[in-house]
Design a protein around this motif. Structure first.
Motif, PDB file in Angstrom:
ATOM      1  N   GLU A 292       0.834  -1.201   0.000  1.00 14.67           N
ATOM      2  CA  GLU A 292       0.000   0.000   0.000  1.00 14.67           C
ATOM      3  C   GLU A 292       0.869   1.250   0.000  1.00 14.67           C
ATOM      4  O   GLU A 292       0.556   2.239  -0.673  1.00 14.67           O
ATOM      5  CB  GLU A 292      -0.927  -0.007   1.214  1.00 14.67           C
ATOM      6  N   LEU A 293       1.956   1.218   0.731  1.00 13.24           N
ATOM      7  CA  LEU A 293       2.882   2.343   0.746  1.00 13.24           C
ATOM      8  C   LEU A 293       3.523   2.524  -0.628  1.00 13.24           C
ATOM      9  O   LEU A 293       3.785   3.654  -1.063  1.00 13.24           O
ATOM     10  CB  LEU A 293       3.955   2.112   1.812  1.00 13.24           C
ATOM     11  N   LYS A 294       3.738   1.438  -1.321  1.00  8.66           N
ATOM     12  CA  LYS A 294       4.292   1.493  -2.680  1.00  8.66           C
ATOM     13  C   LYS A 294       3.349   2.234  -3.621  1.00  8.66           C
ATOM     14  O   LYS A 294       3.792   3.040  -4.462  1.00  8.66           O
ATOM     15  CB  LYS A 294       4.552   0.070  -3.183  1.00  8.66           C
ATOM     16  N   GLU A 295       2.042   1.975  -3.497  1.00  5.95           N
ATOM     17  CA  GLU A 295       1.058   2.685  -4.321  1.00  5.95           C
ATOM     18  C   GLU A 295       1.038   4.166  -3.992  1.00  5.95           C
ATOM     19  O   GLU A 295       0.915   5.011  -4.875  1.00  5.95           O
ATOM     20  CB  GLU A 295      -0.338   2.071  -4.114  1.00  5.95           C
ATOM     21  N   LEU A 296       1.154   4.493  -2.729  1.00  7.24           N
ATOM     22  CA  LEU A 296       1.213   5.887  -2.316  1.00  7.24           C
ATOM     23  C   LEU A 296       2.461   6.571  -2.878  1.00  7.24           C
ATOM     24  O   LEU A 296       2.416   7.729  -3.309  1.00  7.24           O
ATOM     25  CB  LEU A 296       1.209   5.958  -0.790  1.00  7.24           C
ATOM     26  N   ASN A 297       3.550   5.845  -2.921  1.00 11.51           N
ATOM     27  CA  ASN A 297       4.808   6.399  -3.431  1.00 11.51           C
ATOM     28  C   ASN A 297       4.726   6.749  -4.921  1.00 11.51           C
ATOM     29  O   ASN A 297       5.418   7.657  -5.384  1.00 11.51           O
ATOM     30  CB  ASN A 297       5.943   5.410  -3.189  1.00 11.51           C
ATOM     31  N   LYS A 298       3.900   6.028  -5.656  1.00 11.65           N
ATOM     32  CA  LYS A 298       3.738   6.327  -7.082  1.00 11.65           C
ATOM     33  C   LYS A 298       3.188   7.732  -7.288  1.00 11.65           C
ATOM     34  O   LYS A 298       3.555   8.425  -8.244  1.00 11.65           O
ATOM     35  CB  LYS A 298       2.819   5.295  -7.732  1.00 11.65           C
ATOM     36  N   ILE A 299       2.302   8.145  -6.398  1.00 13.44           N
ATOM     37  CA  ILE A 299       1.746   9.496  -6.476  1.00 13.44           C
ATOM     38  C   ILE A 299       2.794  10.518  -6.044  1.00 13.44           C
ATOM     39  O   ILE A 299       3.020  11.526  -6.712  1.00 13.44           O
ATOM     40  CB  ILE A 299       0.491   9.610  -5.591  1.00 13.44           C
ATOM     41  N   LEU A 300       3.446  10.253  -4.934  1.00 11.30           N
ATOM     42  CA  LEU A 300       4.423  11.199  -4.386  1.00 11.30           C
ATOM     43  C   LEU A 300       5.611  11.403  -5.314  1.00 11.30           C
ATOM     44  O   LEU A 300       6.205  12.484  -5.360  1.00 11.30           O
ATOM     45  CB  LEU A 300       4.911  10.694  -3.026  1.00 11.30           C
ATOM     46  N   LYS A 301       5.967  10.375  -6.070  1.00 10.57           N
ATOM     47  CA  LYS A 301       7.134  10.444  -6.943  1.00 10.57           C
ATOM     48  C   LYS A 301       6.989  11.524  -8.006  1.00 10.57           C
ATOM     49  O   LYS A 301       7.986  12.093  -8.480  1.00 10.57           O
ATOM     50  CB  LYS A 301       7.366   9.081  -7.597  1.00 10.57           C
ATOM     51  N   LYS A 302       5.763  11.857  -8.368  1.00 11.26           N
ATOM     52  CA  LYS A 302       5.534  12.864  -9.411  1.00 11.26           C
ATOM     53  C   LYS A 302       6.065  14.235  -8.999  1.00 11.26           C
ATOM     54  O   LYS A 302       6.362  15.075  -9.848  1.00 11.26           O
ATOM     55  CB  LYS A 302       4.041  12.937  -9.731  1.00 11.26           C
ATOM     56  N   ALA A 303       6.166  14.466  -7.693  1.00 10.19           N
ATOM     57  CA  ALA A 303       6.738  15.720  -7.184  1.00 10.19           C
ATOM     58  C   ALA A 303       8.045  15.470  -6.460  1.00 10.19           C
ATOM     59  O   ALA A 303       8.508  16.311  -5.692  1.00 10.19           O
ATOM     60  CB  ALA A 303       5.746  16.409  -6.252  1.00 10.19           C
ATOM     61  N   ASN A 304       8.648  14.317  -6.696  1.00 11.52           N
ATOM     62  CA  ASN A 304       9.907  13.933  -6.056  1.00 11.52           C
ATOM     63  C   ASN A 304       9.790  13.948  -4.530  1.00 11.52           C
ATOM     64  O   ASN A 304      10.706  14.361  -3.821  1.00 11.52           O
ATOM     65  CB  ASN A 304      11.044  14.861  -6.505  1.00 11.52           C
ATOM     66  N   ARG A 345       6.032  16.320   4.779  1.00 15.72           N
ATOM     67  CA  ARG A 345       7.129  16.571   3.848  1.00 15.72           C
ATOM     68  C   ARG A 345       6.664  17.350   2.617  1.00 15.72           C
ATOM     69  O   ARG A 345       7.472  17.751   1.789  1.00 15.72           O
ATOM     70  CB  ARG A 345       7.739  15.233   3.416  1.00 15.72           C
ATOM     71  N   ILE A 346       5.346  17.546   2.477  1.00 15.72           N
ATOM     72  CA  ILE A 346       4.797  18.168   1.275  1.00 15.72           C
ATOM     73  C   ILE A 346       4.684  19.676   1.441  1.00 15.72           C
ATOM     74  O   ILE A 346       4.044  20.163   2.376  1.00 15.72           O
ATOM     75  CB  ILE A 346       3.401  17.595   0.947  1.00 15.72           C
ATOM     76  N   GLN A 347       5.303  20.409   0.539  1.00 16.58           N
ATOM     77  CA  GLN A 347       5.135  21.857   0.479  1.00 16.58           C
ATOM     78  C   GLN A 347       5.598  22.346  -0.878  1.00 16.58           C
ATOM     79  O   GLN A 347       6.370  21.687  -1.569  1.00 16.58           O
ATOM     80  CB  GLN A 347       5.919  22.556   1.586  1.00 16.58           C
ATOM     81  N   GLY A 348       5.101  23.507  -1.274  1.00 18.25           N
ATOM     82  CA  GLY A 348       5.534  24.070  -2.540  1.00 18.25           C
ATOM     83  C   GLY A 348       4.463  24.905  -3.200  1.00 18.25           C
ATOM     84  O   GLY A 348       3.327  25.001  -2.718  1.00 18.25           O
ATOM     85  N   SER A 349       4.830  25.502  -4.330  1.00 24.02           N
ATOM     86  CA  SER A 349       3.918  26.387  -5.056  1.00 24.02           C
ATOM     87  C   SER A 349       3.719  25.962  -6.511  1.00 24.02           C
ATOM     88  O   SER A 349       2.962  26.603  -7.230  1.00 24.02           O
ATOM     89  CB  SER A 349       4.459  27.820  -5.023  1.00 24.02           C
ATOM     90  N   SER A 350       4.389  24.907  -6.926  1.00 22.36           N
ATOM     91  CA  SER A 350       4.279  24.489  -8.323  1.00 22.36           C
ATOM     92  C   SER A 350       2.954  23.789  -8.581  1.00 22.36           C
ATOM     93  O   SER A 350       2.295  23.272  -7.664  1.00 22.36           O
ATOM     94  CB  SER A 350       5.442  23.557  -8.688  1.00 22.36           C
ATOM     95  N   LEU A 351       2.564  23.738  -9.835  1.00 22.06           N
ATOM     96  CA  LEU A 351       1.308  23.109 -10.219  1.00 22.06           C
ATOM     97  C   LEU A 351       1.315  21.616  -9.900  1.00 22.06           C
ATOM     98  O   LEU A 351       0.270  21.031  -9.578  1.00 22.06           O
ATOM     99  CB  LEU A 351       1.055  23.320 -11.717  1.00 22.06           C
ATOM    100  N   ILE A 352       2.486  20.991  -9.945  1.00 20.11           N
ATOM    101  CA  ILE A 352       2.568  19.559  -9.679  1.00 20.11           C
ATOM    102  C   ILE A 352       2.185  19.251  -8.230  1.00 20.11           C
ATOM    103  O   ILE A 352       1.641  18.178  -7.940  1.00 20.11           O
ATOM    104  CB  ILE A 352       3.984  19.017  -9.998  1.00 20.11           C
ATOM    105  N   ILE A 353       2.415  20.191  -7.326  1.00 24.15           N
ATOM    106  CA  ILE A 353       2.018  19.994  -5.932  1.00 24.15           C
ATOM    107  C   ILE A 353       0.498  19.886  -5.842  1.00 24.15           C
ATOM    108  O   ILE A 353      -0.045  19.023  -5.147  1.00 24.15           O
ATOM    109  CB  ILE A 353       2.529  21.139  -5.034  1.00 24.15           C
TER     110      ILE A 353
END
Length: 417
Positions: A292-304, A345-353
């Motif tokens: 399940e964490l692996k599936e979550l990582n697929k989403i997070l990877k898009k914003a590194n 760990r999530i922060q930012g202003s880019s559209l990918i966020i």
């Protein structure tokens, strides 16, 4: 009508009469014979008896976080009881300032080096001990008992500057003869060669013992410093954002006069340091959690923003402890760990966020807003409010809505709202 807490209190003592010492010692001397749930119930009663009320499952979460790793962050606005929770939890398990097993250290604005916490050699060559060093030494000589240190307002100074050595040493933990040890916390370079033979002998061989637990309280406002991923990756971050101003009126304090406990370090001591420590016994559960964490990582990877092995391992440790001790079910525990180990760990202003936040909401709540245009945090909130009892990862979904709303209002977002 009997108050529910009074009823529980009486039932609790009926249950533990069987484990009292026959010589007449109080039950607080024999608490290690109780289940973890019974101990935590007693701790909660103790805290309530002091006039403090915290949300459901917070004490269980705090316990599991300490059990997973002896470094926890309590974050939130000022005045929500973060420091008091640490103090009362410590008292409830027998750690007080009087017996020197609880230490409150106020972080100073000008701390910029580990010497401010551990110690240093002054201009005359004399070694000046830092505010935590004697506690470490005392804990090292009393390994059967837990020691709690509260770093109050931890992020008044840059945490990475004065706490980096601790974080690095914490990652060197290893088992030796059923004890957890680390590399030495001070090197010979820390001691001036002139007249510090005694100091070197006294402190030179110290390591972080497995009965030392460090809790940092942090206020997230314009007066404090942000956290780096290096810090966030190494701690469970428990956020204090549920404020019920009238909750204390519902308590019957006269019937909550509960003794504090006397618990050994086994209550809090970490059981696992590496994922292989859980194999092969817990392989099936680990596989479920990690997939399940692996599936979550697929989403997070898009914003590194993908999580690494350390977070993977510690999420597994938390869930296994929660399940083994019957403190939370798998969904609640995983939801809690996402909130505490991943989302900070999530922060930012880019559209990918923004895109990542939308995909995370779908992962948590099952509702896809990726085809929506413009601003839709309000729609997302209405969906959450209507369906929160059915949403799988409800706490994480709620947090995502707040983060997306901030993004739409400020073109920037972070976990710290």
């Amino acid at each position: 009508m009997m108050n529910i807490y009074q009823k529980y209190y009486e039932q609790y003592y009926l249950e533990i009469n069987a484990v009292e010492i026959e010589t007449g010692e109080g039950v607080s001397e024999k608490m290690d014979d109780l289940t973890i749930k019974q101990k935590l119930s007693q701790i909660k009663n103790y805290i309530k008896a002091q006039g403090f009320t915290y949300p459901d499952n917070l004490i269980e979460n705090f316990y599991l976080s300490l059990k997973t790793k002896p470094f926890v962050l309590l974050a939130g606005i000022s005045g929500t009881g973060k420091t008091k929770l640490v103090q009362l939890f410590a008292e409830a398990i027998g750690c007080t300032s009087e017996n020197e097993r609880f230490k409150l250290i106020s972080v100073k604005l000008d701390w910029n080096d580990s010497a401010d916490l551990l110690g240093y050699s002054n201009i005359s060559g004399d070694f000046q001990t830092g505010p935590i060093l004697e506690t470490i030494k005392k804990a090292s000589n009393d390994l059967d008992n837990p020691y709690l240190v509260c770093l109050d307002e931890m992020n008044l100074a840059r945490v990475e500057y004065y706490f980096s050595d601790f974080l690095s040493k914490m990652e060197t933990r290893y088992f030796e003869d059923n004890r957890i040890k680390t590399d030495k916390i001070l090197s010979k370079n820390e001691f001036d060669a002139r007249d510090n033979t005694d100091a070197l002998s006294k402190y030179g061989n110290l390591y972080l013992p497995d009965n030392l637990y460090i809790i940092g309280t942090v206020n997230m406002d314009e007066t404090t410093q942000p956290f780096s991923k290096k810090v966030l990756d190494r701690a469970n971050t428990i956020e204090f954002n549920q404020i019920e101003l009238t909750a204390f009126l519902e308590e019957d304090y006269d019937n909550l006069k509960v003794e504090n406990l006397k618990l050994s370090n086994e209550f809090l001591k970490t059981n696992y340091l590496k994922l292989k420590d859980l194999l092969p016994e817990k392989k099936e559960k680990i596989t479920e959690i990690t997939e399940e964490l692996k599936e979550l990582n697929k989403i997070l990877k898009k914003a590194n923003l993908q999580v690494g092995y350390r977070i993977r391992d510690e999420i597994n440790f938390y869930l296994i402890e929660a399940l083994d001790k019957n403190l939370m079910n798998k969904t609640t525990a995983f939801d809690t760990e996402i909130l505490q180990k991943v989302l900070p760990r999530i922060q930012g202003s880019s559209l990918i966020i923004k895109k990542v936040l939308v995909e995370l909401f779908k992962f948590f709540a099952g509702k896809d807003y990726s085809t929506e245009n413009g601003q839709f945090a309000d729609k997302m909130w209405k969906y959450y409010e209507t369906n929160k009892d059915e949403i799988k990862y409800s706490k994480s979904a709620e947090k995502i809505v707040y983060m997306l709303r901030r993004y739409e209002e400020d073109s920037f977002t972070s976990y710290w709202l």
